[in-house]
Scaffold this motif. Sequence first.
Motif, PDB file in Angstrom:
ATOM      1  N   LEU A 128      15.302  22.481 101.512  1.00 12.00           N
ATOM      2  CA  LEU A 128      13.968  22.679 102.074  1.00 12.00           C
ATOM      3  C   LEU A 128      13.124  21.449 101.791  1.00 12.00           C
ATOM      4  CD1 LEU A 128      13.234  26.348 100.898  1.00 12.00           C
ATOM      5  CD2 LEU A 128      13.878  25.637 103.211  1.00 12.00           C
ATOM      6  N   SER A 129      12.142  21.253 102.634  1.00 13.68           N
ATOM      7  CA  SER A 129      11.144  20.215 102.350  1.00 13.68           C
ATOM      8  C   SER A 129      10.161  20.741 101.308  1.00 13.68           C
ATOM      9  CB  SER A 129      10.416  19.822 103.640  1.00 13.68           C
ATOM     10  OG  SER A 129       9.705  20.945 104.158  1.00 13.68           O
ATOM     11  N   ASP A 130       9.271  19.877 100.861  1.00 13.18           N
ATOM     12  CA  ASP A 130       8.319  20.285  99.833  1.00 13.18           C
ATOM     13  C   ASP A 130       7.383  21.379 100.343  1.00 13.18           C
ATOM     14  OD1 ASP A 130       9.482  18.427  98.196  1.00 13.18           O
ATOM     15  OD2 ASP A 130       7.974  16.860  98.583  1.00 13.18           O
ATOM     16  N   GLU A 131       6.950  21.260 101.582  1.00  6.79           N
ATOM     17  CA  GLU A 131       6.068  22.279 102.137  1.00  6.79           C
ATOM     18  C   GLU A 131       6.805  23.600 102.335  1.00  6.79           C
ATOM     19  OE1 GLU A 131       4.416  20.766 105.696  1.00  6.79           O
ATOM     20  OE2 GLU A 131       3.278  19.139 104.731  1.00  6.79           O
ATOM     21  N   GLU A 132       8.019  23.537 102.829  1.00  2.00           N
ATOM     22  CA  GLU A 132       8.795  24.756 103.020  1.00  2.00           C
ATOM     23  C   GLU A 132       9.135  25.409 101.682  1.00  2.00           C
ATOM     24  OE1 GLU A 132      11.139  23.543 107.162  1.00  2.00           O
ATOM     25  OE2 GLU A 132      12.109  23.315 105.198  1.00  2.00           O
ATOM     26  N   ALA A 133       9.433  24.597 100.669  1.00  2.00           N
ATOM     27  CA  ALA A 133       9.742  25.154  99.352  1.00  2.00           C
ATOM     28  C   ALA A 133       8.525  25.830  98.733  1.00  2.00           C
ATOM     29  CB  ALA A 133      10.265  24.058  98.428  1.00  2.00           C
ATOM     30  N   ALA A 134       7.337  25.304  99.006  1.00  4.44           N
ATOM     31  CA  ALA A 134       6.119  25.915  98.470  1.00  4.44           C
ATOM     32  C   ALA A 134       5.809  27.239  99.150  1.00  4.44           C
ATOM     33  CB  ALA A 134       4.944  24.948  98.624  1.00  4.44           C
ATOM     34  N   ASP A 135       6.181  27.391 100.431  1.00  2.00           N
ATOM     35  CA  ASP A 135       5.908  28.626 101.170  1.00  2.00           C
ATOM     36  C   ASP A 135       7.039  29.647 101.079  1.00  2.00           C
ATOM     37  OD1 ASP A 135       3.527  27.512 101.968  1.00  2.00           O
ATOM     38  OD2 ASP A 135       4.332  26.747 103.872  1.00  2.00           O
ATOM     39  N   ASP A 206       9.097  29.610  94.063  1.00  2.00           N
ATOM     40  CA  ASP A 206       9.274  28.326  93.373  1.00  2.00           C
ATOM     41  C   ASP A 206      10.710  28.128  92.889  1.00  2.00           C
ATOM     42  OD1 ASP A 206       6.540  27.949  93.791  1.00  2.00           O
ATOM     43  OD2 ASP A 206       6.031  28.861  91.862  1.00  2.00           O
ATOM     44  N   ARG A 207      11.642  28.426  93.765  1.00  2.00           N
ATOM     45  CA  ARG A 207      13.072  28.225  93.469  1.00  2.00           C
ATOM     46  C   ARG A 207      13.518  28.951  92.197  1.00  2.00           C
ATOM     47  NH1 ARG A 207      15.283  24.292  96.785  1.00  2.00           N
ATOM     48  NH2 ARG A 207      13.791  22.916  97.834  1.00  2.00           N
ATOM     49  N   GLY A 208      12.975  30.122  91.997  1.00  2.66           N
ATOM     50  CA  GLY A 208      13.384  30.947  90.866  1.00  2.66           C
ATOM     51  C   GLY A 208      12.573  30.766  89.608  1.00  2.66           C
TER      52      GLY A 208
END
Length: 343
Positions: A128-135, A206-208
């Motif tokens: 994921l990109s940073d924005e996608e990972a944040a959402d 946040d990825r766990g």
Amino acid sequence: MKFSWQACLLAASAVRGQYFSEGWKPGQQRAAPTEVPIQVDSTFESSGTEGEAEYVAPKQPGSQAAPDLLSLLDVNTYLTSEPAQALFQRFGVNITERISAAQVSPWDDRIPLITDDNYEDMIVNEPLSDEEAADRVWAICITAATGRQDGLSKFVDEAFDDAYNRTLLADDMPNVRWGRIDYFNVTYLTTKWVVWQAPYVLILKDRGQSLRFYRPQNLRLRDAALRDFLLADGWQVTPPWNTAYAPGGEREYLMEFFATWMTKTYNLVIRIPKFILLIVSGTVASFLIGFMHKKPPHVKKPAVQASATTPAVAAQPVASTTSAVASPASPGSSKSSKRKANK
């Protein structure tokens, strides 16, 4: 009976003696020796060097690799064997189909199962990109429906599937992904997250690193309430798990170490049949109970001996308890005694 020599010659002329060699004649070339085919054993193959051969074990039909030691303890190994299948077939039971049906997942295949093996690739290292990972929001159902007939887990599974289907039709939450964890077959994650019972609804961010756990008693699930809860971001009201043992805490390594060894123990114990575990645990429990309730050994007390410094007590005569009691003299008796004396 007499045979003439003419009859013998006639019989000998009728036989063709092709097996006799005519011999060598002067001027005739020498005949090349005929090669006799030699039958080579199939267990030997040429190794590329002349005069050397390499032994190859003969292949037997139906031969397989030696089974694993732990696989010998698996009950399914014996239930799927030919003698067991023949025995169950006599009673009209197809044991192979029964075992295959028991191994079929009872859940919707569209919702991925999260295990100890694919958790890192699916959630932590999701591309994921940073924005996608944040959402990104993961809605995960931790269920125990496969281990026992748990009505509460079944209810949570049905409500979870209903919210998933409604979300697919509406297509209004592209940042939400759905997953399911089988509590009885996932050891590392549940131990690391200190989850000792099921069911749970987990909101992961946040990825766990941000975890929010909800018990069915604390979250409304009926009538698509779970979907409305996710659509309105109602989970943001609840603070995430934030202790020293939580992801990112200063004591997280203790939970990782404990979860690793619990997983290794579980993977070993799960291969052992339950009846063997029952026998072993009963034997160990009986030994411990007998050891803890064992009577202390009987110790004989030493005989008490008289000390040399203690003086011997001299035997003393015991006075008689009966003493003569002098009775008072009466007036009549005194007078009679006087008269006798005067006489």
